[in-house]
Design a protein around this motif. Structure first.
Motif, PDB file in Angstrom:
ATOM      1  N   ASP B  59       0.848  -1.073  -0.047  1.00  0.00           N
ATOM      2  CA  ASP B  59       0.258   0.015  -0.039  1.00  0.00           C
ATOM      3  C   ASP B  59       0.945   1.175   0.077  1.00  0.00           C
ATOM      4  O   ASP B  59       1.807   1.419   0.753  1.00  0.00           O
ATOM      5  CB  ASP B  59      -0.960  -0.062   1.234  1.00  0.00           C
ATOM      6  CG  ASP B  59      -1.975  -1.111   1.158  1.00  0.00           C
ATOM      7  OD1 ASP B  59      -2.586  -1.154   0.238  1.00  0.00           O
ATOM      8  OD2 ASP B  59      -2.063  -1.788   2.091  1.00  0.00           O
ATOM      9  N   LYS B  60       0.326   2.007  -0.778  1.00  0.00           N
ATOM     10  CA  LYS B  60       1.281   3.611  -0.789  1.00  0.00           C
ATOM     11  C   LYS B  60       0.187   4.481  -0.292  1.00  0.00           C
ATOM     12  O   LYS B  60      -0.926   4.676  -0.558  1.00  0.00           O
ATOM     13  CB  LYS B  60       1.561   3.825  -2.185  1.00  0.00           C
ATOM     14  CG  LYS B  60       2.421   2.759  -3.245  1.00  0.00           C
ATOM     15  CD  LYS B  60       3.638   3.312  -3.148  1.00  0.00           C
ATOM     16  CE  LYS B  60       4.652   1.964  -3.961  1.00  0.00           C
ATOM     17  NZ  LYS B  60       6.044   1.979  -3.759  1.00  0.00           N
ATOM     18  N   SER B  61       0.992   5.177   0.655  1.00  0.00           N
ATOM     19  CA  SER B  61       0.258   6.317   1.336  1.00  0.00           C
ATOM     20  C   SER B  61       0.962   7.507   1.740  1.00  0.00           C
ATOM     21  O   SER B  61       2.202   7.513   1.184  1.00  0.00           O
ATOM     22  CB  SER B  61      -0.931   5.902   2.359  1.00  0.00           C
ATOM     23  OG  SER B  61       0.154   5.334   3.263  1.00  0.00           O
ATOM     24  N   PHE B  62       0.495   8.504   2.538  1.00  0.00           N
ATOM     25  CA  PHE B  62       1.403   9.473   3.159  1.00  0.00           C
ATOM     26  C   PHE B  62       1.364   9.503   4.654  1.00  0.00           C
ATOM     27  O   PHE B  62       0.260   9.211   5.146  1.00  0.00           O
ATOM     28  CB  PHE B  62       0.961  10.809   2.446  1.00  0.00           C
ATOM     29  CG  PHE B  62       1.253  10.970   1.190  1.00  0.00           C
ATOM     30  CD1 PHE B  62       2.631  11.690   0.809  1.00  0.00           C
ATOM     31  CD2 PHE B  62       0.529  10.701   0.054  1.00  0.00           C
ATOM     32  CE1 PHE B  62       2.677  11.762  -0.708  1.00  0.00           C
ATOM     33  CE2 PHE B  62       0.777  10.939  -1.229  1.00  0.00           C
ATOM     34  CZ  PHE B  62       1.860  11.496  -1.609  1.00  0.00           C
ATOM     35  N   LYS B  63       2.588   9.813   5.232  1.00  0.00           N
ATOM     36  CA  LYS B  63       2.588   9.937   6.794  1.00  0.00           C
ATOM     37  C   LYS B  63       3.411  11.187   6.991  1.00  0.00           C
ATOM     38  O   LYS B  63       4.638  11.304   6.543  1.00  0.00           O
ATOM     39  CB  LYS B  63       3.301   8.743   7.317  1.00  0.00           C
ATOM     40  CG  LYS B  63       3.265   8.798   8.692  1.00  0.00           C
ATOM     41  CD  LYS B  63       3.982   7.218   9.158  1.00  0.00           C
ATOM     42  CE  LYS B  63       4.171   7.266  10.721  1.00  0.00           C
ATOM     43  NZ  LYS B  63       4.858   5.981  11.127  1.00  0.00           N
ATOM     44  N   TYR B  66       5.207  12.620   3.897  1.00  0.00           N
ATOM     45  CA  TYR B  66       6.018  11.830   3.316  1.00  0.00           C
ATOM     46  C   TYR B  66       5.440  10.710   2.640  1.00  0.00           C
ATOM     47  O   TYR B  66       4.551  10.338   3.165  1.00  0.00           O
ATOM     48  CB  TYR B  66       7.185  11.509   4.107  1.00  0.00           C
ATOM     49  CG  TYR B  66       7.949  12.923   4.468  1.00  0.00           C
ATOM     50  CD1 TYR B  66       9.094  13.354   3.707  1.00  0.00           C
ATOM     51  CD2 TYR B  66       7.866  13.574   5.764  1.00  0.00           C
ATOM     52  CE1 TYR B  66       9.768  14.398   3.648  1.00  0.00           C
ATOM     53  CE2 TYR B  66       8.780  14.466   6.075  1.00  0.00           C
ATOM     54  CZ  TYR B  66       9.797  14.955   5.228  1.00  0.00           C
ATOM     55  OH  TYR B  66      10.476  16.057   5.507  1.00  0.00           O
ATOM     56  N   PRO B  67       6.044  10.143   1.512  1.00  0.00           N
ATOM     57  CA  PRO B  67       5.358   9.155   0.899  1.00  0.00           C
ATOM     58  C   PRO B  67       5.627   7.939   1.810  1.00  0.00           C
ATOM     59  O   PRO B  67       6.893   7.573   2.359  1.00  0.00           O
ATOM     60  CB  PRO B  67       6.086   8.916  -0.185  1.00  0.00           C
ATOM     61  CG  PRO B  67       6.654  10.037  -0.509  1.00  0.00           C
ATOM     62  CD  PRO B  67       6.999  10.879   0.634  1.00  0.00           C
ATOM     63  N   LEU B  68       4.703   7.063   2.038  1.00  0.00           N
ATOM     64  CA  LEU B  68       4.761   5.879   2.642  1.00  0.00           C
ATOM     65  C   LEU B  68       4.254   4.573   2.126  1.00  0.00           C
ATOM     66  O   LEU B  68       3.211   4.419   1.508  1.00  0.00           O
ATOM     67  CB  LEU B  68       4.064   5.895   4.095  1.00  0.00           C
ATOM     68  CG  LEU B  68       3.713   5.025   5.107  1.00  0.00           C
ATOM     69  CD1 LEU B  68       5.331   4.549   5.811  1.00  0.00           C
ATOM     70  CD2 LEU B  68       2.541   5.422   5.991  1.00  0.00           C
ATOM     71  N   THR B  69       5.344   3.486   2.402  1.00  0.00           N
ATOM     72  CA  THR B  69       4.923   2.210   1.587  1.00  0.00           C
ATOM     73  C   THR B  69       4.794   1.309   2.758  1.00  0.00           C
ATOM     74  O   THR B  69       5.782   1.016   3.554  1.00  0.00           O
ATOM     75  CB  THR B  69       6.062   1.595   0.691  1.00  0.00           C
ATOM     76  OG1 THR B  69       6.376   2.900  -0.156  1.00  0.00           O
ATOM     77  CG2 THR B  69       5.895   0.642   0.033  1.00  0.00           C
ATOM     78  N   THR B  70       3.619   0.488   2.649  1.00  0.00           N
ATOM     79  CA  THR B  70       3.431  -0.510   3.979  1.00  0.00           C
ATOM     80  C   THR B  70       3.004  -1.650   3.222  1.00  0.00           C
ATOM     81  O   THR B  70       2.210  -1.998   2.053  1.00  0.00           O
ATOM     82  CB  THR B  70       2.022   0.191   4.466  1.00  0.00           C
ATOM     83  OG1 THR B  70       2.098   1.367   4.951  1.00  0.00           O
ATOM     84  CG2 THR B  70       1.852  -0.856   5.953  1.00  0.00           C
ATOM     85  N   CYS B  71       3.715  -2.819   3.698  1.00  0.00           N
ATOM     86  CA  CYS B  71       3.692  -4.151   3.258  1.00  0.00           C
ATOM     87  C   CYS B  71       2.704  -4.995   4.255  1.00  0.00           C
ATOM     88  O   CYS B  71       3.177  -4.785   5.389  1.00  0.00           O
ATOM     89  CB  CYS B  71       5.126  -4.824   2.927  1.00  0.00           C
ATOM     90  SG  CYS B  71       6.068  -3.886   1.984  1.00  0.00           S
ATOM     91  N   SER B  72       2.028  -5.851   3.709  1.00  0.00           N
ATOM     92  CA  SER B  72       1.400  -6.930   4.643  1.00  0.00           C
ATOM     93  C   SER B  72       1.343  -8.309   3.853  1.00  0.00           C
ATOM     94  O   SER B  72       1.570  -8.305   2.335  1.00  0.00           O
ATOM     95  CB  SER B  72      -0.021  -6.383   5.036  1.00  0.00           C
ATOM     96  OG  SER B  72      -0.820  -6.274   3.658  1.00  0.00           O
ATOM     97  N   MET B  73       1.141  -9.283   4.548  1.00  0.00           N
ATOM     98  CA  MET B  73       1.154 -10.650   3.769  1.00  0.00           C
ATOM     99  C   MET B  73      -0.129 -11.009   3.366  1.00  0.00           C
ATOM    100  O   MET B  73      -0.932 -10.916   4.223  1.00  0.00           O
ATOM    101  CB  MET B  73       1.782 -11.689   4.742  1.00  0.00           C
ATOM    102  CG  MET B  73       2.272 -13.070   4.025  1.00  0.00           C
ATOM    103  SD  MET B  73       2.912 -14.223   5.145  1.00  0.00           S
ATOM    104  CE  MET B  73       4.548 -13.598   5.390  1.00  0.00           C
TER     105      MET B  73
END
Lengths: 185, 96
Positions: B59-63, B66-73
Motif C-alpha cells: 500500500d502506498k500512502s502518506f505519513k 512523506y510518501p509511505l509504503t506499507t507491506c502486509s502478507m
C-alpha cells in the motif's frame, strides 16, 4: 542457500518482529496515577469534608485520562512503523471496557447504586487478559487483585470503597505498569 | 517424497521479508529496510517480486506529508510460507 541457513533466517527475523510491540505501560501509569488519586480524593472530599461535589473528581480524572491516553496513542503511532495483531486486540479489548464502564457508571448512578464494586470486577477482565497476551505475570495478578477488591467492595460501607479502589489501582495498575515500563525501556 | 522448495522464497532477502511479516498485520518499508539490513533498491525489487506472485500486498500512502509504503502478507503468501517451513523442516529431519 542451505536448509539450516533458511531456518536461521526464519527464526531470527520472526524474533525481530516479536519485539515490535507498542508500549502499553504508559496507559497503566497514566490511569494508575489519575484513578488512585480519584479514590482518595473522593474519600476525603465526600466523606471527610462532606461535600457531595467530590464525586466530580471521577469525571474530571476520566476526561483527563482520556485526553492523555489519546495524546500518547497519537504520538506513539506516529513513531511506530509496524502494526501488530496484538495492537488491534488491545484496541478492541480496552474500547469494549471503556464502553462497558461508561454504561455501568451511568446505569448504577441512575439506580442510586455505588458503581465502584462493579467497576472493580469489570476492570479485572482487560487487566488479566492484557497480562495474558504478553505473558506478564504482574498484570495477570493485577487482574486477580481487581476481582478480589470487587468482592470486598460489595461487603464494605460505601465510604470506604474509594480507598479500596485506590489500593486496587496501585496494586493492579501502577505496580505492574511500573515494572512493565522498566522492561519496555 | 520431499517437497520442492518454493524458489521465490528460497532466497535470503525474500525469506527474511516474509519471516518478518508473517506475525504482523503490516510493516513500513523503512522498518523492513532496517531489519533486513538490505539496500533500498534490492529490497524494493524483492518486494515487487513477492507482490507480483500475490504473496504480499503493498500500500502506498502518506505519513506526515512523506510518501509511505506499507507491506502486509496475503493469505496466499501465508500458505506458501507455511509450506516452505514444512518443506525445510522435512529436509532437516531427513538430515538429522
Amino acid at each position: 542457500m542451505k536448509p539450516e541457513q533458511s531456518l536461521e533466517i526464519i527464526q531470527s527475523m520472526m524474533a525481530e518482529a516479536k519485539h515490535s510491540f507498542h508500549k502499553i505501560s504508559p496507559y497503566f501509569l497514566i490511569w494508575g496515577v489519575l484513578l488512585s488519586i480519584s479514590g482518595i480524593a473522593e474519600h476525603i472530599i465526600v466523606y471527610q469534608l462532606e461535600k457531595k461535589e467530590g464525586f466530580l473528581v471521577w469525571m474530571i480524572m476520566g476526561v483527563l485520562g482520556g485526553i492523555l491516553s489519546m495524546f500518547y496513542s497519537k504520538k506513539d503511532s506516529k513513531n511506530q512503523q509496524v502494526k501488530n495483531y496484538y495492537d488491534t486486540l488491545y484496541g478492541y479489548l480496552w474500547g469494549a471496557m471503556g464502553i462497558t464502564l461508561f454504561l455501568t457508571i451511568v446505569l448504577t448512578v441512575i439506580n442510586k447504586q455505588n458503581p465502584t464494586p462493579f467497576i472493580l470486577l469489570l476492570t479485572g477482565i482487560p487487566t488479566f487478559v492484557s497480562g495474558g497476551i504478553i505473558k506478564f505475570k504482574p498484570l495477570i495478578l493485577g487482574g486477580i487483585v481487581f476481582w478480589i477488591a470487587g468482592i470486598i467492595a460489595f461487603n464494605i460501607p460505601n465510604m470506604y470503597t474509594g480507598l479500596l479502589f485506590s489500593t486496587a489501582i496501585i496494586l493492579g495498575y501502577l505496580v505492574p505498569g511500573y515494572i512493565l515500563y522498566n522492561q519496555e525501556n | 517424497m520431499l517437497k520442492k522448495l518454493d524458489p521465490l522464497l528460497h532466497n535470503e532477502l525474500r525469506l527474511a521479508i516474509m519471516s518478518l511479516l508473517v506475525g504482523l498485520e503490516s510493516a513500513e518499508f523503512s522498518w523492513l529496510l532496517e531489519k533486513t539490513q538490505s539496500t533500498r533498491g534490492n529490497l524494493s525489487v524483492q518486494i515487487s517480486k513477492l507482490k507480483d506472485k500475490g504473496y504480499l500486498k503493498v500500500d502506498k500512502s502518506f505519513k506526515n506529508n512523506y510518501p509511505l509504503t506499507t507491506c502486509s502478507m496475503t493469505p496466499i503468501g501465508k500458505k506458501a510460507f507455511e509450506e516452505y517451513v514444512t518443506a525445510i523442516s522435512d529436509y532437516l529431519k531427513l538430515k538429522g
